[in-house]
Design an enzyme around this catalytic site. Sequence first.
Site, PDB file in Angstrom:
ATOM      1  N   ASP A  66       0.825  -1.214   0.000  1.00 31.65           N
ATOM      2  CA  ASP A  66       0.000   0.000   0.000  1.00 31.65           C
ATOM      3  C   ASP A  66       0.857   1.260   0.000  1.00 31.65           C
ATOM      4  O   ASP A  66       2.086   1.192   0.143  1.00 31.65           O
ATOM      5  CB  ASP A  66      -0.986   0.010   1.181  1.00 31.65           C
ATOM      6  CG  ASP A  66      -0.385  -0.576   2.466  1.00 31.65           C
ATOM      7  OD1 ASP A  66       0.850  -0.534   2.626  1.00 31.65           O
ATOM      8  OD2 ASP A  66      -1.149  -1.070   3.306  1.00 31.65           O
ATOM      9  N   ASN A 135      -7.749  -3.350  14.194  1.00 32.01           N
ATOM     10  CA  ASN A 135      -9.142  -3.564  13.780  1.00 32.01           C
ATOM     11  C   ASN A 135      -9.265  -4.722  12.787  1.00 32.01           C
ATOM     12  O   ASN A 135     -10.303  -4.901  12.160  1.00 32.01           O
ATOM     13  CB  ASN A 135      -9.720  -2.282  13.181  1.00 32.01           C
ATOM     14  CG  ASN A 135      -8.981  -1.847  11.905  1.00 32.01           C
ATOM     15  OD1 ASN A 135      -8.067  -2.527  11.464  1.00 32.01           O
ATOM     16  ND2 ASN A 135      -9.385  -0.730  11.342  1.00 32.01           N
ATOM     17  N   HIS A 137      -7.524  -5.095   9.999  1.00 37.16           N
ATOM     18  CA  HIS A 137      -7.286  -4.808   8.573  1.00 37.16           C
ATOM     19  C   HIS A 137      -6.039  -5.530   8.047  1.00 37.16           C
ATOM     20  O   HIS A 137      -5.115  -5.849   8.794  1.00 37.16           O
ATOM     21  CB  HIS A 137      -7.243  -3.294   8.298  1.00 37.16           C
ATOM     22  CG  HIS A 137      -6.022  -2.573   8.772  1.00 37.16           C
ATOM     23  ND1 HIS A 137      -6.019  -1.226   9.058  1.00 37.16           N
ATOM     24  CD2 HIS A 137      -4.742  -2.981   9.010  1.00 37.16           C
ATOM     25  CE1 HIS A 137      -4.812  -0.856   9.425  1.00 37.16           C
ATOM     26  NE2 HIS A 137      -4.026  -1.896   9.418  1.00 37.16           N
ATOM     27  N   GLU A 142      -9.858  -1.869   5.295  1.00 37.28           N
ATOM     28  CA  GLU A 142     -10.479  -1.673   6.596  1.00 37.28           C
ATOM     29  C   GLU A 142     -11.722  -2.562   6.712  1.00 37.28           C
ATOM     30  O   GLU A 142     -12.183  -3.131   5.714  1.00 37.28           O
ATOM     31  CB  GLU A 142     -10.848  -0.194   6.763  1.00 37.28           C
ATOM     32  CG  GLU A 142      -9.651   0.771   6.636  1.00 37.28           C
ATOM     33  CD  GLU A 142      -8.753   0.796   7.879  1.00 37.28           C
ATOM     34  OE1 GLU A 142      -8.595  -0.241   8.560  1.00 37.28           O
ATOM     35  OE2 GLU A 142      -8.187   1.874   8.167  1.00 37.28           O
TER      36      GLU A 142
END
Length: 241
Positions: A66, A135, A137, A142
């Site tokens: 990313d 979380n 991801h 996400e």
Amino acid sequence: MKIIVAPDPAGVAVAAADIVTDVVRTEPAAVLGLATGSSPLGLYAQLAARVAAGLDMTAVRGFALDEYVGLAPHDPRSYAHVIRTTVTEPLRLHPRNVLVPNGIADDLPAACAGFEAAIAAAGGVDLQVLGIGRNGHLGFNEPMSPFDSRTRVATLTESTRRDNARFFDSPQDVPDRCVTQGLGTIMDARIALLIATGPAKADAVAAAVDGPVTRRCPASVLQRHGHAVLVVDEAAAAELR
Ligand code: F6R
């Protein structure tokens, strides 16, 4: 999913480096998917030590996971810079063989499509290095990201922006958009190697491994991967059943 629990982050780095080393010894021109963040730094340092001791990675090709939208490759906060300084240079990869998504392209969707095409032209990813967000991801996919998503522009959650604020002067400086490989892109890798250390990752690791396969925890999609390996330390494994 195969799970390797090492006593501490140093043991995680060695176990993960053993897996990558096997792939590179079998296929010197292996294609690696490259995560940034803190989790893989021990792995990259361990590989750098092995390269210094004679492991040849000069034919390896790499695709970063990313990049932030709006940060140029020379910006020290960009993932292009991080990949250059923690992977390309220490592992002696050829810069032309390492591609990072372009976060400053005029036409971002076209750049994302080009990134996917480059992965396909390289023959696909042999081994994808991954970290996991608190979380759940993977990359910057996400919660609620589609499992079949491809490389695209995505929006970071506030919790991820807070988690990553440590790399910026102030939390407001963290970009709110990124280019990320999709979950479908990640799942196409022949081996998925997920690294997690420390107690802050224990809940996310447990949800990914023992919880239901759900878009609420993107990493749970790895339960459907035929060759996913999770390398964790005891602290990150603490909530595993
Ligand atoms: C990094 C990435 C993220 C991180 C994750 C964990 O390229 O895509 O998914 O792997 O946020 O970050 P660290 O390792 O810093 O805890």
